[in-house]
Design a protein around this motif. Sequence first.
Motif, PDB file in Angstrom:
ATOM      1  N   ASP A  59       2.003   7.342  14.216  1.00  0.00           N
ATOM      2  CA  ASP A  59       2.108   7.264  12.756  1.00  0.00           C
ATOM      3  C   ASP A  59       2.590   5.919  12.232  1.00  0.00           C
ATOM      4  O   ASP A  59       3.014   5.814  11.082  1.00  0.00           O
ATOM      5  N   CYS A  60       2.531   4.862  13.051  1.00  0.00           N
ATOM      6  CA  CYS A  60       2.873   3.525  12.569  1.00  0.00           C
ATOM      7  C   CYS A  60       1.696   2.945  11.803  1.00  0.00           C
ATOM      8  O   CYS A  60       0.540   3.308  12.036  1.00  0.00           O
ATOM      9  N   ILE A  61       1.994   2.030  10.890  1.00  0.00           N
ATOM     10  CA  ILE A  61       0.973   1.358  10.094  1.00  0.00           C
ATOM     11  C   ILE A  61       1.196  -0.140  10.217  1.00  0.00           C
ATOM     12  O   ILE A  61       2.305  -0.622   9.986  1.00  0.00           O
ATOM     13  N   ILE A  62       0.149  -0.860  10.593  1.00  0.00           N
ATOM     14  CA  ILE A  62       0.214  -2.327  10.682  1.00  0.00           C
ATOM     15  C   ILE A  62      -0.807  -2.871   9.690  1.00  0.00           C
ATOM     16  O   ILE A  62      -2.006  -2.671   9.851  1.00  0.00           O
ATOM     17  N   LEU A  63      -0.310  -3.560   8.658  1.00  0.00           N
ATOM     18  CA  LEU A  63      -1.165  -4.067   7.588  1.00  0.00           C
ATOM     19  C   LEU A  63      -1.247  -5.583   7.615  1.00  0.00           C
ATOM     20  O   LEU A  63      -0.238  -6.249   7.835  1.00  0.00           O
ATOM     21  N   CYS A  64      -2.438  -6.110   7.398  1.00  0.00           N
ATOM     22  CA  CYS A  64      -2.590  -7.566   7.260  1.00  0.00           C
ATOM     23  C   CYS A  64      -3.027  -7.918   5.840  1.00  0.00           C
ATOM     24  O   CYS A  64      -3.317  -9.062   5.543  1.00  0.00           O
ATOM     25  N   HIS A  65      -3.090  -6.927   4.965  1.00  0.00           N
ATOM     26  CA  HIS A  65      -3.370  -7.207   3.559  1.00  0.00           C
ATOM     27  C   HIS A  65      -2.763  -6.106   2.696  1.00  0.00           C
ATOM     28  O   HIS A  65      -2.508  -5.004   3.157  1.00  0.00           O
ATOM     29  N   THR A  66      -2.456  -6.458   1.465  1.00  0.00           N
ATOM     30  CA  THR A  66      -2.022  -5.461   0.488  1.00  0.00           C
ATOM     31  C   THR A  66      -2.868  -5.645  -0.761  1.00  0.00           C
ATOM     32  O   THR A  66      -3.351  -6.742  -1.050  1.00  0.00           O
ATOM     33  N   GLN A  67      -3.048  -4.572  -1.462  1.00  0.00           N
ATOM     34  CA  GLN A  67      -3.723  -4.659  -2.751  1.00  0.00           C
ATOM     35  C   GLN A  67      -2.755  -4.129  -3.788  1.00  0.00           C
ATOM     36  O   GLN A  67      -2.819  -2.979  -4.184  1.00  0.00           O
ATOM     37  N   ALA A  68      -1.854  -4.989  -4.155  1.00  0.00           N
ATOM     38  CA  ALA A  68      -0.798  -4.603  -5.084  1.00  0.00           C
ATOM     39  C   ALA A  68      -1.247  -4.752  -6.532  1.00  0.00           C
ATOM     40  O   ALA A  68      -0.474  -5.103  -7.397  1.00  0.00           O
ATOM     41  N   TYR A  69      -2.523  -4.516  -6.758  1.00  0.00           N
ATOM     42  CA  TYR A  69      -3.027  -4.563  -8.130  1.00  0.00           C
ATOM     43  C   TYR A  69      -2.485  -3.389  -8.923  1.00  0.00           C
ATOM     44  O   TYR A  69      -2.342  -2.287  -8.412  1.00  0.00           O
ATOM     45  N   GLN A  70      -2.205  -3.646 -10.176  1.00  0.00           N
ATOM     46  CA  GLN A  70      -1.779  -2.583 -11.074  1.00  0.00           C
ATOM     47  C   GLN A  70      -2.653  -2.651 -12.308  1.00  0.00           C
ATOM     48  O   GLN A  70      -3.374  -3.605 -12.535  1.00  0.00           O
ATOM     49  N   GLY A  71      -2.579  -1.646 -13.109  1.00  0.00           N
ATOM     50  CA  GLY A  71      -3.378  -1.635 -14.322  1.00  0.00           C
ATOM     51  C   GLY A  71      -4.639  -0.809 -14.163  1.00  0.00           C
ATOM     52  O   GLY A  71      -5.619  -1.026 -14.873  1.00  0.00           O
ATOM     53  N   GLY A  72      -4.635   0.119 -13.240  1.00  0.00           N
ATOM     54  CA  GLY A  72      -5.763   1.028 -13.091  1.00  0.00           C
ATOM     55  C   GLY A  72      -6.960   0.380 -12.428  1.00  0.00           C
ATOM     56  O   GLY A  72      -6.861  -0.665 -11.793  1.00  0.00           O
ATOM     57  N   PRO A  73      -8.128   1.002 -12.614  1.00  0.00           N
ATOM     58  CA  PRO A  73      -9.325   0.506 -11.937  1.00  0.00           C
ATOM     59  C   PRO A  73      -9.765  -0.884 -12.397  1.00  0.00           C
ATOM     60  O   PRO A  73     -10.495  -1.566 -11.702  1.00  0.00           O
TER      61      PRO A  73
END
Length: 172
Positions: A59-73
């Motif tokens: 159950d570990c997660i290794i991320l090389c990107h984030t999509q921290a966009y806000q404001g809906g679609p």
Amino acid sequence: MQIKIRKIISNALNSLRLFYYRLIGINIGKYTYISPKVYIDKSEKNLIEIGENCYITRDCIILCHTQAYQGGPLKLWGSNERGKVKIGNNVFVGVDSVILPNITIGNNVVIGAKSLVNSDIPPNSIAFGIPCKRIKNLDEVISDIPPNSKAFGIPCKKLKNLDEVVTAGNRK
């Protein structure tokens, strides 16, 4: 007999999993075990590097990107961050931990369960928490072991530092 068969099947499935990750471009060292329930971000495969003798638990997660966009679609504000994740040699990552982009975890590190690794972890450390912080140096832990204890069948009073523990474990 059943335990031996189960271990053989587990090792074979891990080999297939590592083969797949290497095939798609993720750099993984020898003797590394990655649990079947680990999520490794495949969006930027060349940004993830895992060293030798590592154990990544379930159950570990290794991320090389984030999509921290806000404001809906419409994604009106926020950012899309990409970054390299480098996990050194002899690293243990506890159950349900998350490793974010732009992180370097040094050699000989233990990451505790349910940790959020959002900053670099120096070598020879025990770290855990949300956010993950270095708690102790592994050489300090080794010096605190009672003298009658054994590590890998070797009396601990004969082990002077972490390098001796790692090489003792590799002999078996």
